[in-house]
Every structure is written in C-alpha cells, then in structure tokens.
Design an enzyme around this catalytic site. Structure first.
Site, PDB file in Angstrom:
ATOM      1  N   LYS A 182       0.950  -1.458  -0.168  1.00 49.68           N
ATOM      2  CA  LYS A 182      -0.177  -0.176   0.280  1.00 49.68           C
ATOM      3  C   LYS A 182       0.361   1.387  -0.018  1.00 49.68           C
ATOM      4  CE  LYS A 182      -2.624  -1.037   3.673  1.00 49.68           C
ATOM      5  NZ  LYS A 182      -2.240  -2.062   3.910  1.00 49.68           N
TER       6      LYS A 182
ATOM      7  N   ARG B 264      11.516  -5.986   5.149  1.00 49.60           N
ATOM      8  CA  ARG B 264      10.946  -4.448   5.482  1.00 49.60           C
ATOM      9  C   ARG B 264      11.397  -4.444   6.413  1.00 49.60           C
ATOM     10  NH1 ARG B 264       5.098  -2.203   4.265  1.00 49.60           N
ATOM     11  NH2 ARG B 264       4.691  -3.041   7.101  1.00 49.60           N
TER      12      ARG B 264
ATOM     13  N   ARG C 110      11.618  -1.132  11.579  1.00 52.10           N
ATOM     14  CA  ARG C 110      10.151  -1.060  11.698  1.00 52.10           C
ATOM     15  C   ARG C 110       9.533  -1.771  13.287  1.00 52.10           C
ATOM     16  NH1 ARG C 110       4.852  -0.050   8.323  1.00 52.10           N
ATOM     17  NH2 ARG C 110       4.268  -0.817   9.787  1.00 52.10           N
TER      18      ARG C 110
ATOM     19  N   ARG D 281     -10.095   0.656   9.366  1.00 52.72           N
ATOM     20  CA  ARG D 281      -9.143  -1.143   9.383  1.00 52.72           C
ATOM     21  C   ARG D 281     -10.639  -1.625  10.118  1.00 52.72           C
ATOM     22  NH1 ARG D 281      -3.990   0.212   8.965  1.00 52.72           N
ATOM     23  NH2 ARG D 281      -1.751  -1.699   9.394  1.00 52.72           N
TER      24      ARG D 281
ATOM     25  N   ARG E 230      -0.922  -9.772  13.442  1.00 54.95           N
ATOM     26  CA  ARG E 230      -1.636  -7.785  12.797  1.00 54.95           C
ATOM     27  C   ARG E 230      -2.023  -9.207  11.707  1.00 54.95           C
ATOM     28  NH1 ARG E 230       3.869  -5.681  11.222  1.00 54.95           N
ATOM     29  NH2 ARG E 230       2.512  -4.313   9.904  1.00 54.95           N
TER      30      ARG E 230
HETATM   31  P1  AMP Z   1       0.397   0.271   9.509  1.00 51.32           P
HETATM   32  O1  AMP Z   1       2.101   1.062   8.932  1.00 51.32           O
HETATM   33  O2  AMP Z   1      -0.287   0.735   8.142  1.00 51.32           O
HETATM   34  O3  AMP Z   1       0.994  -1.455   8.598  1.00 51.32           O
HETATM   35  O4  AMP Z   1       0.403   0.392  10.382  1.00 51.32           O
HETATM   36  C1  AMP Z   1       1.060   0.232  11.590  1.00 51.32           C
HETATM   37  C2  AMP Z   1       0.120  -0.104  12.771  1.00 51.32           C
HETATM   38  O5  AMP Z   1      -0.267   0.990  13.284  1.00 51.32           O
HETATM   39  C3  AMP Z   1      -0.962  -0.798  13.423  1.00 51.32           C
HETATM   40  O6  AMP Z   1      -0.623  -2.221  13.337  1.00 51.32           O
HETATM   41  C4  AMP Z   1      -1.792  -0.193  13.594  1.00 51.32           C
HETATM   42  O7  AMP Z   1      -1.019  -1.197  15.158  1.00 51.32           O
HETATM   43  C5  AMP Z   1      -2.016   1.070  13.600  1.00 51.32           C
HETATM   44  N1  AMP Z   1      -2.812   1.697  13.204  1.00 51.32           N
HETATM   45  C6  AMP Z   1      -2.287   1.854  11.384  1.00 51.32           C
HETATM   46  N2  AMP Z   1      -3.758   2.100  11.351  1.00 51.32           N
HETATM   47  C7  AMP Z   1      -5.142   2.048  11.716  1.00 51.32           C
HETATM   48  C8  AMP Z   1      -5.742   1.934  11.977  1.00 51.32           C
HETATM   49  N3  AMP Z   1      -6.511   2.579  10.529  1.00 51.32           N
HETATM   50  N4  AMP Z   1      -6.705   2.260  12.797  1.00 51.32           N
HETATM   51  C9  AMP Z   1      -6.259   0.911  14.131  1.00 51.32           C
HETATM   52  N5  AMP Z   1      -4.422   1.117  14.017  1.00 51.32           N
HETATM   53  C10 AMP Z   1      -4.309   1.223  12.723  1.00 51.32           C
END
Ligand code: AMP
Length: 190
Positions: A14, A128, A134, A89, A146
């Site tokens: 994404k 990654r 990260r 989400r 996740r």
């Molecule tokens: P990402 O970078 O999109 O993989 O997000 C990393 C982490 O941020 C996720 O595993 C969640 O813990 C948190 N996170 C990101 N976006 C959301 C969302 N829309 N709702 C809840 N938690 C989020």
C-alpha cells in the site's frame, strides 16, 4: 474530487503504490500508520498511546484513530482528493469516514484492494523489518498477530465497500510497475 481507499493486508504494498498514485493523480496521502509513527518519533501523547498498541500488533482504538484522521482531512486545503492508506481498518472506521466525507459534500469513489497471500506477506514483512527498522516488522509473533487482526477485524471492511459496488481487487504480486498500471487502469475507467 477523487477519494480512494487503498486496502490490503500488512505488507501488500500500500505504501509503495500510494507514493506512485499521489504523484500521478495529485492526491493527498493519508496513511494512519505513518501518522502514528511520526507521533511516536515526536514523543506526543498520541504517539505514546499508539505505540502501546502497535508494538503488540493490535489496532489503535477506533475513537482515537477516527479523531486523528478527521483532523488530518480537515487540514487539507482545496484537495483534489485523498488516498486513504491503512484506513479504514474496521467497519466503524468505514462508517465514520463516509459520514465525514458526506459532511464535506463528497464520498469514497472506490476501494482498490491489493491481494497478496499470507506466506508472501510474512516474507515481505520480515525483509522490510530489516530495511526499515520497524519493530512491528521484526517479530514473527507480532507479524502473525497483525495478519490475524487483519483477517478478523479489517476483512469486513471489504464487504462494506462491496455492498456499495466500490470494491476492486487487484493482484498485488509481481512487478511494482505492473501492479501500478493495474491500479491506474481501474482509476481511469471509473
Ligand atoms: P501500517 O503502517 O498501516 O501497517 O500500521 C501500523 C500499525 O499502526 C498497525 O499495526 C496498527 O497498530 C496501527 N494502525 C494503523 N492504521 C490504523 C487504523 N486505521 N486503525 C487502527 N490502528 C491502526
């Protein structure tokens, strides 16, 4: 306006595709994960709260995430549109986003979903994790959590947009430019 939800499991690509799409279509990129990470780096109250969930592979609570996203949408001046990356989400987030956009006289035009099988996701996230540093990409237990949270809480969001005839699935495996071309084809024919 052109408002797109870019959907897919962690590691689907994404972020990579968002960067290319915003350049081509001049859209505002809102990645909730990126915004949380910036807050963690800045040591804000929101960052401290978000970190306690992110480190465990759990979702940050809806009311926190929705409030943050709404304030980011409101900050944009005269946007051509938005790419929502990693949001919504949950079904509650999807409903809140519809309400927010409706109050601005606009709506989500499509959900573009990058489809990648789980084994490939696990591989990509570990790679990654080495490159990006990260923490949530380095621990196989957090990665699995996740993916499980995605299947349990985020997959219903697909049905939310399917019911509105807005769901478009795209094969997320292969050359980055081929995947990008497939995404652009969906956007251009809409
Ligand atoms: P990402 O970078 O999109 O993989 O997000 C990393 C982490 O941020 C996720 O595993 C969640 O813990 C948190 N996170 C990101 N976006 C959301 C969302 N829309 N709702 C809840 N938690 C989020």
């Amino acid at each position: 306006m052109l408002n797109i939800v870019l959907f897919g499991p962690p590691g689907a690509g994404k972020g990579t595709q968002s960067a290319k799409l915003i350049e081509k279509y001049q859209l505002v990129h809102l990645s909730t994960g990126d915004i949380f990470r910036a807050n963690i780096k800045g040591g804000t109250e929101l960052g401290v709260l978000a970190k306690s969930y992110i480190d465990k592979g759990q979702l940050v609570p809806d009311e926190v995430t929705i409030g943050m996203l709404a304030s980011e949408v409101n900050k944009a001046t005269d946007p051509k549109g938005f790419i929502f990356d990693g949001f919504p989400r949950t079904s509650a987030q999807a409903a809140a986003l519809d309400e927010l956009l409706q109050s601005k006289g606009t709506s989500i035009h499509m959900m573009l979903a990058l489809e990648v099988e789980e084994e490939e996701l696990r591989k990509r996230l570990l790679i990654r994790g080495k490159d990006s540093g990260r923490a949530d990409d380095q621990d196989p237990v957090v990665i699995q959590k996740r993916i499980d949270v995605y299947n349990a809480e985020t997959m219903p969001v697909k049905d939310y947009y399917s019911a509105q005839n807005k769901y478009k699935g795209i094969q997320g495996i292969g050359e980055i430019d081929h995947i990008f071309a497939a995404l652009c084809a969906e956007i251009d024919q809409a």
